[in-house]
Write a protein that holds these residues in place. Structure first.
Motif, mmCIF file in Angstrom:
data_model
loop_
_atom_site.group_PDB
_atom_site.id
_atom_site.type_symbol
_atom_site.label_atom_id
_atom_site.label_comp_id
_atom_site.label_asym_id
_atom_site.label_seq_id
_atom_site.Cartn_x
_atom_site.Cartn_y
_atom_site.Cartn_z
ATOM 1 N N HIS B 237 0.791 -1.237 0.000
ATOM 2 C CA HIS B 237 0.000 0.000 0.000
ATOM 3 C C HIS B 237 0.823 1.288 0.000
ATOM 4 O O HIS B 237 0.772 2.071 -0.913
ATOM 5 C CB HIS B 237 -0.889 -0.059 1.236
ATOM 6 N N ILE B 240 3.499 2.642 -2.871
ATOM 7 C CA ILE B 240 3.054 3.487 -3.978
ATOM 8 C C ILE B 240 2.801 4.896 -3.471
ATOM 9 O O ILE B 240 3.253 5.879 -4.033
ATOM 10 C CB ILE B 240 1.770 2.921 -4.595
ATOM 11 N N GLU B 241 2.076 4.956 -2.348
ATOM 12 C CA GLU B 241 1.700 6.279 -1.855
ATOM 13 C C GLU B 241 2.891 7.031 -1.281
ATOM 14 O O GLU B 241 3.037 8.218 -1.487
ATOM 15 C CB GLU B 241 0.635 6.134 -0.778
ATOM 16 N N LYS B 243 6.158 6.362 -1.685
ATOM 17 C CA LYS B 243 7.417 6.406 -2.421
ATOM 18 C C LYS B 243 7.584 7.761 -3.104
ATOM 19 O O LYS B 243 6.731 8.181 -3.875
ATOM 20 C CB LYS B 243 7.408 5.294 -3.478
ATOM 21 N N GLU B 244 8.651 8.435 -2.787
ATOM 22 C CA GLU B 244 8.844 9.773 -3.340
ATOM 23 C C GLU B 244 9.500 9.683 -4.718
ATOM 24 O O GLU B 244 10.527 10.285 -4.972
ATOM 25 C CB GLU B 244 9.700 10.620 -2.391
ATOM 26 N N ASP B 245 8.921 8.862 -5.574
ATOM 27 C CA ASP B 245 9.488 8.730 -6.907
ATOM 28 C C ASP B 245 8.508 9.318 -7.912
ATOM 29 O O ASP B 245 7.645 8.632 -8.420
ATOM 30 C CB ASP B 245 9.754 7.243 -7.207
ATOM 31 N N HIS B 246 8.621 10.579 -8.121
ATOM 32 C CA HIS B 246 7.696 11.245 -9.027
ATOM 33 C C HIS B 246 8.415 11.685 -10.290
ATOM 34 O O HIS B 246 7.916 12.493 -11.035
ATOM 35 C CB HIS B 246 7.051 12.438 -8.340
ATOM 36 N N GLY B 247 9.627 11.178 -10.474
ATOM 37 C CA GLY B 247 10.385 11.534 -11.655
ATOM 38 C C GLY B 247 11.080 12.863 -11.475
ATOM 39 O O GLY B 247 11.364 13.293 -10.356
ATOM 40 N N GLU B 248 11.339 13.499 -12.598
ATOM 41 C CA GLU B 248 12.131 14.721 -12.555
ATOM 42 C C GLU B 248 11.241 15.947 -12.480
ATOM 43 O O GLU B 248 10.237 16.043 -13.184
ATOM 44 C CB GLU B 248 12.994 14.786 -13.829
ATOM 45 N N ARG B 249 11.619 16.845 -11.622
ATOM 46 C CA ARG B 249 10.879 18.094 -11.503
ATOM 47 C C ARG B 249 11.301 19.000 -12.665
ATOM 48 O O ARG B 249 12.493 19.138 -12.947
ATOM 49 C CB ARG B 249 11.249 18.753 -10.178
#
Lengths: 374, 256
Positions: B237, B240-241, B243-249
Motif C-alpha cells: 500500500h 506506492i503512496e 514512495k517519493e518517486d515522481h520523476g524529474e521536476r
C-alpha cells in the motif's frame, strides 16, 4: 528525484516552420486531447476512455488512423476520473510499441497525495495508473516529470521559443491548501470527495512564425479563480516570450461549466481575428451551460462541441417522437459525436472543423443554464 | 383689514385668528390698544371669520367697525373652501402628530427591549462561539491524531503484507536513551552489545509532536524485509503512496 532543465534561450530557427494540430476526441463527459506538434511529436493531454460503450476501442482506432506510434508526452492535468479513465491501458498499448512512450507529466507529489488520500470514486483506477507509471518508469519505458511553480516552458526538441506549452496554473500555494482541506475532509467523512479541479494544470500552447502568433488555451477543469491566476501568469509569460497575449483558441474549462467561466477568456482582442472555442461535453450535468455558450458567441467566437445538441424541447414535443424519447430533460438528448480538430500552420489562418460540430446563436434552445452542476 | 390701524389682508394662515379663531380675542386686544373711535376696515376675510371677529369685539362697543361687504362676499367663493380644507388638514395633521408621538414613544420602548434582548443574545453567541472554537481545536487535534494513526497503520500494513509474502528476513530491537532535545531534532543513543549508535530524528517524525524528554528510555523495533520491485505483492500500500518517486521536476525549460 531529480530535476530537468535546459537553457532558457530560444532554439535556432527550426527545421520546419511550427505547425499544430489539436485533436479533441469525443469521449463523452471527459477530456481526451491529442496535440500533434512539429517533428511528428504527439502529446496526449488527459483521457477519458470508458470501455463499456466502445469509446476506448474507438480511441485506439482513432490513434491508428492518425498513425500515432509514439506518445512523446502524456500529461495528466488533474486527478479526476474523467481525465485518466483508460490511461493505464493507453500507456500499456504504447509501451507495447517500440519506443512508444516518452515522458509522463503531472503536477507531482502533492496532486498524487491528495488523490490517493481520498477514497473518492476512481481512486482504485488512480492507484492502478500510478502503479503502471511506476512500473513503466522502473523498466525504463517511460520517463517521469512533474510541473511545479518553477516550470517555465515545455517544447518539442528544436522548437524552444517557437512553439511552447507554457504552464500558467495552478498557483503553487493552492496544492498545499487543498491537501490540508482534503485530509480534513477525509477525516470528517471518509467517503467524501474533494474538488480536484483546482489542481488542474493549465497550459497555453503558443507558437509564432514570421511575426504571426497562435495561442491556444488548454484550461482543463479549472475554476474561475484558477483561470484568473492563469490569465495573469500568461500576461507575464507572453511578455517574456514577446508574444501577443490574445487567445485565438481554447478548450473551454470543465466542459462549459458556468462555475469555470471567466469572461476574460472570451473578451475581444485587438486583432479581431477569428477565434474558436472547443468544448468536450457529454450528456451529464447539463453541460455546457447556456450562459457560457452565449457569452462566447456574443463575443464573436466560433464554438465547436464534441456532442452538440440539436434536439430541443419544443422540437421533441411537436414532433411525432416516441414517448420513450420524451425524457424529463429532453434537451439533454445527444445527437452525434464529433472529434474536433483545430489546426494552425506557419503563420497561416486557424482552421477548424468539422462543420457539424459548430453551433450558432440560433441553436441554443437545446441547452440549459444549470444552477447546480457537478 | 386695510387701514393704517390694521394688518392688511393677512391670509388666514398668517392671521392667528384664522388658525386659532378663539385664541385670546386678538382683534379685540388690537382694537383696545388703538383706542376709542378707531375705525377698522375689515376685508379679505370669510363671513365665518367676520362673525368671529365681531363676537370678539362685542366687549369693545366703543369701537366702530366698518365692513366692506363686497370683499367678504368675494371671499366666500373658492378661497373659503380652500381655507376650510386647510383648517381641516391642519386639525388632521395635529391628530396625526399626536398619534405619531404616541407611536414613537411605544417604539422607543420596544427598541429598548430589543437592545436588551440583542445584548443577551450576543452574550450567548459569544459563549457558543468560544465553545465552538474549543471544539474545533479538539477536532483539529483528533484529525491530526487520525492522520498520524493512518500513517502508522500504513507501516503496519506494509509489515503485514511483507510478512504474508514471506519477505520478512529479520526483526530486532534496540534500547537506548534520549541525549538531546533541540527545537528541530531529537538525538537518541542506542546501546548494542558491542557499540553505541547515535541517531537523530526530526521533530516532525514524532506523532502528535509528542517529544521524549532528555534521559527517557527508548525502544526501537526494526523489521528487515526483502525488496522485490517487480513483484505485485512486494509493492505494498504505502510503497506506492509514500514512495517519493515522481520523476524529474521540471525547472525552467523542458524539451521532449
Amino acid at each position: 528525484m531529480g530535476s530537468v532543465s535546459t537553457a532558457d534561450s530560444s532554439s535556432e530557427n527550426p527545421v520546419d516552420p511550427p505547425a499544430v494540430e489539436i485533436h479533441i476526441f469525443a469521449c463523452g463527459h471527459g477530456d481526451t486531447i491529442l496535440l500533434r506538434l512539429p517533428g511528428d511529436r504527439w502529446v496526449l493531454m488527459d483521457c477519458h476512455l470508458p470501455e463499456a460503450d466502445g469509446t476506448r476501442a474507438r480511441f485506439f482506432e482513432f490513434a491508428e488512423s492518425l498513425k500515432i506510434n509514439r506518445l512523446d508526452l502524456v500529461i495528466l492535468t488533474h486527478p479526476d476520473l474523467d481525465h485518466y479513465l483508460g490511461m493505464p491501458e493507453v500507456l500499456t498499448h504504447f509501451a507495447g510499441k517500440r519506443n512508444g512512450l516518452g515522458t509522463f507529466c503531472d503536477s507531482g507529489p502533492s496532486a498524487q497525495r491528495i488523490r490517493l488520500s481520498l477514497r473518492k470514486s476512481g481512486w482504485k483506477t488512480y492507484r492502478r495508473l500510478i502503479a503502471k507509471i511506476s512500473e513503466l518508469h522502473t523498466s525504463g519505458s517511460l520517463k517521469r516529470a512533474w510541473l511545479h511553480a518553477g516550470s517555465r516552458f515545455i517544447s518539442p526538441q528544436g522548437y524552444a521559443g517557437h512553439l511552447d506549452l507554457v504552464p500558467i496554473a495552478p498557483d503553487p500555494g493552492v496544492l498545499d491548501v487543498l491537501l490540508d482541506q482534503g485530509v480534513r475532509k477525509m477525516a470528517e467523512r471518509p467517503d467524501s470527495g474533494l474538488d480536484a479541479n483546482n489542481l488542474s494544470v493549465v497550459l497555453m500552447l503558443t507558437a509564432a512564425h514570421d511575426h504571426r502568433h497562435f495561442n491556444f488555451l488548454l484550461a482543463a477543469d479549472s475554476s474561475v479563480e484558477q483561470i484568473k491566476v492563469a490569465m495573469t501568469e500568461w500576461s507575464n509569460r507572453a511578455k517574456e516570450l514577446n508574444r501577443s497575449e490574445a487567445i485565438h483558441g481554447l478548450k473551454i474549462p470543465h466542459h462549459g461549466s458556468w462555475h469555470s467561466h471567466e469572461r476574460q477568456m472570451c473578451l475581444p482582442d485587438s486583432t479581431n481575428g477569428e477565434r474558436v472555442a472547443c468544448i468536450s461535453a457529454g450528456d451529464r450535468s447539463g453541460l455546457p451551460d447556456r450562459r457560457v455558450l452565449t457569452d462566447f458567441l456574443k463575443h464573436g467566437w466560433s464554438i465547436l462541441i464534441t456532442r452538440p445538441r440539436r434536439s430541443s424541447r419544443k422540437k421533441l414535443h411537436t414532433a411525432s417522437a416516441p414517448i420513450s424519447l420524451i425524457d424529463r430533460t429532453p434537451s439533454r438528448l445527444p445527437d452525434t459525436d464529433f472529434d474536433l480538430l483545430v489546426t494552425w500552420s506557419a503563420g497561416g489562418p486557424i482552421n477548424w472543423g468539422p462543420k457539424g460540430a459548430e453551433i450558432k446563436t440560433g441553436q441554443l434552445d437545446g441547452y440549459d443554464s444549470a444552477d447546480s452542476e457537478e | 383689514m386695510t387701514s393704517e390701524s390694521t394688518p392688511s389682508k393677512q391670509t388666514p394662515k398668517e392671521a392667528p385668528g384664522a388658525t386659532e379663531p378663539l385664541a385670546g380675542g386678538w382683534l379685540a386686544q388690537v382694537a383696545m390698544a388703538l383706542g376709542k373711535g378707531t375705525k377698522l376696515q375689515v376685508a379679505g376675510v370669510s363671513a365665518k371669520q367676520l362673525d368671529e371677529y365681531l363676537r370678539q369685539l362685542r366687549g369693545s362697543s366703543e369701537l366702530q367697525v366698518e365692513v366692506d361687504w363686497r370683499e367678504v362676499v368675494h371671499e366666500t367663493g373658492g378661497d373659503l373652501k380652500r381655507l376650510e380644507i386647510a383648517e381641516r388638514r391642519a386639525d388632521e395633521n395635529l391628530v396625526r402628530a399626536q398619534i405619531l408621538l404616541t407611536q414613537n414613544e411605544e417604539l422607543r420602548g420596544e427598541l429598548r427591549e430589543l437592545r436588551k434582548s440583542v445584548a443577551q443574545i450576543t452574550r450567548v453567541a459569544d459563549q457558543q462561539q468560544s465553545s465552538i472554537e474549543r471544539h474545533q481545536e479538539q477536532q483539529d487535534q483528533l484529525i491530526q491524531h487520525l492522520v498520524e494513526r493512518g500513517r502508522a497503520n500504513d507501516r503496519l500494513l506494509d509489515f503485514a503484507q511483507s510478512h504474508k509474502s514471506g519477505h520478512v528476513l529479520m526483526m530486532e530491537a534496540f534500547e537506548g536513551f534520549v541525549t538531546r532535545v533541540d527545537p528541530d531534532k531529537v538525538v537518541v543513543v542506542y546501546e548494542t552489545e558491542t557499540d553505541a549508535i547515535t541517531h537523530q530524528y526530526q521533530k516532525a517524525q514524532f506523532i502528535g509532536g509528542r517529544l521524549p524528554a532528555v534521559g527517557q528510555r527508548i525502544v526501537t523495533h526494526i523489521c528487515v524485509c526483502a525488496s522485490d520491485r517487480n513483484g505485485e505483492d512486494a509493492a505494498p500500500h504505502s510503497q506506492i503512496e509514500g514512495k517519493e518517486d515522481h520523476g524529474e521536476r521540471i525547472d525552467g525549460r523542458f524539451e521532449f
